[in-house]
Write an enzyme that holds these catalytic residues in place. Sequence first.
Site, PDB file in Angstrom:
ATOM      1  N   HIS A  94       0.802  -1.216   0.000  1.00 42.83           N
ATOM      2  CA  HIS A  94       0.000   0.000   0.000  1.00 42.83           C
ATOM      3  C   HIS A  94       0.843   1.277   0.000  1.00 42.83           C
ATOM      4  CE1 HIS A  94      -3.686   1.924  -0.604  1.00 42.83           C
ATOM      5  NE2 HIS A  94      -3.278   2.850   0.232  1.00 42.83           N
ATOM      6  N   TYR A 150       1.471   4.994  -2.591  1.00 37.29           N
ATOM      7  CA  TYR A 150       1.698   6.409  -2.252  1.00 37.29           C
ATOM      8  C   TYR A 150       3.101   6.858  -2.644  1.00 37.29           C
ATOM      9  CZ  TYR A 150      -2.828   6.101  -0.208  1.00 37.29           C
ATOM     10  OH  TYR A 150      -4.174   5.910  -0.071  1.00 37.29           O
ATOM     11  N   HIS A 190      -9.612   0.483 -11.065  1.00 31.43           N
ATOM     12  CA  HIS A 190      -9.206   1.482 -10.056  1.00 31.43           C
ATOM     13  C   HIS A 190      -7.737   1.877 -10.243  1.00 31.43           C
ATOM     14  CE1 HIS A 190      -8.287   3.273  -6.156  1.00 31.43           C
ATOM     15  NE2 HIS A 190      -7.461   2.285  -5.870  1.00 31.43           N
ATOM     16  N   PHE A 191      -6.876   0.874 -10.390  1.00 29.44           N
ATOM     17  CA  PHE A 191      -5.469   1.303 -10.420  1.00 29.44           C
ATOM     18  C   PHE A 191      -5.026   1.780 -11.797  1.00 29.44           C
ATOM     19  CE2 PHE A 191      -4.539  -3.434 -10.378  1.00 29.44           C
ATOM     20  CZ  PHE A 191      -3.830  -3.531 -11.567  1.00 29.44           C
ATOM     21  N   HIS A 192      -5.855   1.531 -12.822  1.00 27.55           N
ATOM     22  CA  HIS A 192      -5.515   2.173 -14.094  1.00 27.55           C
ATOM     23  C   HIS A 192      -5.899   3.649 -14.075  1.00 27.55           C
ATOM     24  CE1 HIS A 192      -4.478  -1.791 -15.592  1.00 27.55           C
ATOM     25  NE2 HIS A 192      -3.831  -1.141 -16.552  1.00 27.55           N
ATOM     26  N   ARG A 213     -10.458 -10.409 -12.057  1.00 32.43           N
ATOM     27  CA  ARG A 213      -9.212  -9.862 -12.567  1.00 32.43           C
ATOM     28  C   ARG A 213      -8.277 -11.037 -12.803  1.00 32.43           C
ATOM     29  NH1 ARG A 213      -6.028  -7.090  -7.412  1.00 32.43           N
ATOM     30  NH2 ARG A 213      -4.462  -6.773  -9.014  1.00 32.43           N
ATOM     31  N   ARG A 214      -7.196 -10.797 -13.491  1.00 27.93           N
ATOM     32  CA  ARG A 214      -6.128 -11.780 -13.638  1.00 27.93           C
ATOM     33  C   ARG A 214      -6.611 -13.125 -14.149  1.00 27.93           C
ATOM     34  NH1 ARG A 214      -3.086 -10.499  -7.954  1.00 27.93           N
ATOM     35  NH2 ARG A 214      -1.638  -9.120  -8.932  1.00 27.93           N
TER      36      ARG A 214
HETATM   37 FE1  HAS Z   1      -5.984   2.045  -4.215  1.00 28.43          FE
HETATM   38  C1  HAS Z   1      -6.252  -1.387  -4.560  1.00 28.43           C
HETATM   39  C2  HAS Z   1      -8.034   1.947  -1.498  1.00 28.43           C
HETATM   40  C3  HAS Z   1      -5.596   5.452  -3.797  1.00 28.43           C
HETATM   41  C4  HAS Z   1      -3.363   2.008  -6.445  1.00 28.43           C
HETATM   42  N1  HAS Z   1      -5.010   0.598  -5.298  1.00 28.43           N
HETATM   43  C5  HAS Z   1      -5.281  -0.761  -5.306  1.00 28.43           C
HETATM   44  C6  HAS Z   1      -4.375  -1.420  -6.201  1.00 28.43           C
HETATM   45  C7  HAS Z   1      -3.521  -0.457  -6.694  1.00 28.43           C
HETATM   46  C8  HAS Z   1      -3.948   0.803  -6.133  1.00 28.43           C
HETATM   47  C9  HAS Z   1      -2.346  -0.682  -7.626  1.00 28.43           C
HETATM   48  O1  HAS Z   1      -9.096  -0.167   0.436  1.00 28.43           O
HETATM   49  C10 HAS Z   1      -4.394  -2.907  -6.554  1.00 28.43           C
HETATM   50  C11 HAS Z   1      -3.399  -3.714  -5.820  1.00 28.43           C
HETATM   51  C12 HAS Z   1      -3.488  -5.149  -6.264  1.00 28.43           C
HETATM   52  O2  HAS Z   1      -2.826  -5.507  -7.248  1.00 28.43           O
HETATM   53  O3  HAS Z   1      -4.264  -5.900  -5.659  1.00 28.43           O
HETATM   54  N2  HAS Z   1      -6.725   3.431  -2.930  1.00 28.43           N
HETATM   55  C13 HAS Z   1      -7.554   3.185  -1.897  1.00 28.43           C
HETATM   56  C14 HAS Z   1      -7.877   4.444  -1.217  1.00 28.43           C
HETATM   57  C15 HAS Z   1      -7.196   5.426  -1.886  1.00 28.43           C
HETATM   58  C16 HAS Z   1      -6.460   4.787  -2.938  1.00 28.43           C
HETATM   59  C17 HAS Z   1      -8.772   4.619  -0.036  1.00 28.43           C
HETATM   60  N3  HAS Z   1      -4.749   3.457  -4.980  1.00 28.43           N
HETATM   61  C18 HAS Z   1      -4.737   4.792  -4.665  1.00 28.43           C
HETATM   62  C19 HAS Z   1      -3.681   5.460  -5.386  1.00 28.43           C
HETATM   63  C20 HAS Z   1      -3.046   4.489  -6.126  1.00 28.43           C
HETATM   64  C21 HAS Z   1      -3.727   3.237  -5.861  1.00 28.43           C
HETATM   65  C22 HAS Z   1      -3.375   6.931  -5.278  1.00 28.43           C
HETATM   66  C23 HAS Z   1      -1.888   4.587  -7.046  1.00 28.43           C
HETATM   67  C24 HAS Z   1      -1.206   5.651  -7.286  1.00 28.43           C
HETATM   68  N4  HAS Z   1      -6.975   0.570  -3.255  1.00 28.43           N
HETATM   69  C25 HAS Z   1      -7.719   0.737  -2.125  1.00 28.43           C
HETATM   70  C26 HAS Z   1      -8.172  -0.575  -1.641  1.00 28.43           C
HETATM   71  C27 HAS Z   1      -7.658  -1.532  -2.511  1.00 28.43           C
HETATM   72  C28 HAS Z   1      -6.910  -0.780  -3.510  1.00 28.43           C
HETATM   73  C29 HAS Z   1      -9.002  -0.861  -0.468  1.00 28.43           C
HETATM   74  C30 HAS Z   1      -7.816  -3.050  -2.414  1.00 28.43           C
HETATM   75  C31 HAS Z   1      -8.970  -3.525  -3.216  1.00 28.43           C
HETATM   76  C32 HAS Z   1      -9.027  -5.026  -3.191  1.00 28.43           C
HETATM   77  O4  HAS Z   1      -9.974  -5.549  -2.592  1.00 28.43           O
HETATM   78  O5  HAS Z   1      -8.167  -5.699  -3.782  1.00 28.43           O
HETATM   79  C33 HAS Z   1      -7.193   6.906  -1.487  1.00 28.43           C
HETATM   80  O6  HAS Z   1      -5.871   7.334  -1.252  1.00 28.43           O
HETATM   81  C34 HAS Z   1      -7.844   7.787  -2.486  1.00 28.43           C
HETATM   82  C35 HAS Z   1      -8.005   9.204  -1.939  1.00 28.43           C
HETATM   83  C36 HAS Z   1      -8.223  10.193  -3.060  1.00 28.43           C
HETATM   84  C37 HAS Z   1      -9.102  11.188  -3.055  1.00 28.43           C
HETATM   85  C38 HAS Z   1      -9.222  12.075  -4.271  1.00 28.43           C
HETATM   86  C39 HAS Z   1      -8.694  13.493  -4.041  1.00 28.43           C
HETATM   87  C40 HAS Z   1      -8.704  14.255  -5.330  1.00 28.43           C
HETATM   88  C41 HAS Z   1      -7.706  15.079  -5.773  1.00 28.43           C
HETATM   89  C42 HAS Z   1      -7.845  15.721  -7.130  1.00 28.43           C
HETATM   90  C43 HAS Z   1      -8.190  17.187  -7.049  1.00 28.43           C
HETATM   91  C44 HAS Z   1      -8.523  17.718  -8.410  1.00 28.43           C
HETATM   92  C45 HAS Z   1      -8.352  18.996  -8.822  1.00 28.43           C
HETATM   93  C46 HAS Z   1      -8.746  19.400 -10.209  1.00 28.43           C
HETATM   94  C47 HAS Z   1      -7.805  20.044  -7.940  1.00 28.43           C
HETATM   95  C48 HAS Z   1      -9.975  11.443  -1.892  1.00 28.43           C
HETATM   96  C49 HAS Z   1      -6.501  15.367  -4.972  1.00 28.43           C
HETATM   97  C50 HAS Z   1     -10.176  19.795 -10.135  1.00 28.43           C
HETATM   98  C51 HAS Z   1     -10.637  20.480 -11.345  1.00 28.43           C
HETATM   99  C52 HAS Z   1     -11.934  20.600 -11.689  1.00 28.43           C
HETATM  100  C53 HAS Z   1     -12.284  21.351 -12.888  1.00 28.43           C
HETATM  101  C54 HAS Z   1     -13.027  19.950 -10.925  1.00 28.43           C
END
Ligand code: HAS
Length: 547
Positions: free
Chosen positions: A220, A224, A371-373, A436-437
């Site tokens: 995890h 990050y 999700h991760f793509h 998946r996979r």
């Molecule tokens: Fe995830 C599975 C939970 C973020 C990557 N994640 C994965 C896997 C990968 C991955 C590779 O809880 C698969 C692993 C595998 O092979 O099995 N993930 C989360 C959560 C977050 C999260 C809670 N993941 C990421 C990030 C990754 C990533 C970042 C890569 C870089 N993930 C999970 C969970 C799994 C999981 C479970 C396991 C699932 C399972 O069962 O297998 C959080 O960090 C996300 C928080 C993000 C936000 C969004 C904030 C938005 C921002 C953009 C602002 C935009 C602006 C522009 C300013 C709250 C900062 C706006 C403009 C306008 C015009 C509107």
Amino acid sequence: MNQRIDQLDGKLSMAHFYVAFIALALGGLAGLLQTLVRTGEFILPFNIGYYQVLTVHGVLLGLVLTTFFIIGFLYASLSKTTGTLSLRVRRWGWIGFVTMTVGTSITAVSILLGKASVLYTFYAPLQAHPAFYIGLTLVVVGSWISGFSMFSHYGKWKKQHPGKVSPLISFMAIITMIMWLVATLGVAATVLIQFLPWSLGIVDTIDVLISRTLFWYFGHPLVYFWLLPAYMAWYVVIPKIIGGKIFSDALARLSFILFLLFSIPVGFHHQLTEPGIDPSWKFLQVVLTFMVAIPSLMTAFSMFATFELYGRSKGATGLFGWFKVLPWGDARFFAPFMGMLIFIPAGAGGLINASHQLNQVIHNTIWVTGHFHLTVATTVLLTFFGISYWLIPHITGRILTKAMNKLAIIQTIVWCIGMAFMSTSMHAAGLLGAPRRSSFSTYGNSAQALEWIPYQIAQAIGGSILFIGIILVLVIVINLAFFAPKGETEFPIGEVAEEAESTPMIFENWKLWVGVLVILILIAYTIPFIDMIQNAPPGSKGFPHLL
Ligand code: HAS
């Protein structure tokens, strides 16, 4: 602050970027092949296995491209803001690079020979040739060497500037590297203590639950480790590119400290469906997972504030008036901005994954791949492309021409379209239960599998469009490295807004933050770990050869 980073430091960064982009080319090709196989209409030639291609894709893109690009970027950021690297630091940087490259080559050969089709997570009981694990160990050791050389460079700056707040981007680089070092202890432990002895035949069994737990202790924070360098660019570089200011230095540092604290003790959210871990510990780690979303929400807030302040300074009014005045024609801004935009649904997907009950629906389905793509393959990668559009010409003493800038904008659009096809269909098929996979042949004729076919075709269309995106970015990178006209390109470092509060020195108290991190890890993992070892299944005690 150096106006232009030292040429020798630049060479070190460029060496990392070359490996990263070669990995992108090969890993991307493997990705295209996979999506084609999944349609059921395409068979891989020369007896190449589906899982072999999937392993090439995951290892090259998830582990090699990211790690090399990030280390190259961190070195460049340190050299720019905390001074030219000393001879000793640079030499260790090269030793780290060579160790990682040798490790990558050994791992790649073992996969290409079909001896290590174990995917990027190399879950036991899948077993690879020992060379696969030895290669991975070298990659990790090489990254540690680089990490320590960065710490020593930063330490020297701190000594020379007592009582001063360090430059924001260097501070962020150091947090990213500390997180990586603490996280990789888990993968090093499982590889050295469990996988290597087992694959060498020294022991007959392996404790699957412990190996998965150690992997996800690393896995995890790994995500990050990918995200934080993108955030470095969002917080520090984007404000300068648009002509605005960093909203708050203190807020940016606090969000990075929160990432350091909460990224690691959350690995169980990848193991929510696994027996052998008491639900109360899973609950604790789910709570911590929601904590780690907070610094991302702070980042969103900060970016909106930067855009809005800039917009108002240009006379924009109304809630979204700022939107119109942003520099849409500048690829250095446009590519990362699309990454930000896509992170909104991507992050929402993460929160769904982390919710224990919803996780039961999506776990091990292709939703997770969707999700991760969106997260790593779009938000992070588009930001890395955006960084390349100024950092590579800055180092090579060239410029991004108008034509290349236009191509980079087209590249971003192509990427977003390709990913819209691929990731949306992955999410949708995941909700229909598509695993998946799995290669098509596993489920080929079942009625359920027929339901997934339209989505798999959409994935193949998306994969093909994305492959065009990879060709475009490679054209731009090769141009910037070797052929673009000579000239000066800025390394954009933003200034903090005048109205921002000053940064408290407590943020530089490394002993405090690393201490809190260790305590959190001990709370989240000690008892469950003892449980796992004490209740290990017969014949597979925790670490049988050590007990
Ligand atoms: Fe995830 C599975 C939970 C973020 C990557 N994640 C994965 C896997 C990968 C991955 C590779 O809880 C698969 C692993 C595998 O092979 O099995 N993930 C989360 C959560 C977050 C999260 C809670 N993941 C990421 C990030 C990754 C990533 C970042 C890569 C870089 N993930 C999970 C969970 C799994 C999981 C479970 C396991 C699932 C399972 O069962 O297998 C959080 O960090 C996300 C928080 C993000 C936000 C969004 C904030 C938005 C921002 C953009 C602002 C935009 C602006 C522009 C300013 C709250 C900062 C706006 C403009 C306008 C015009 C509107």
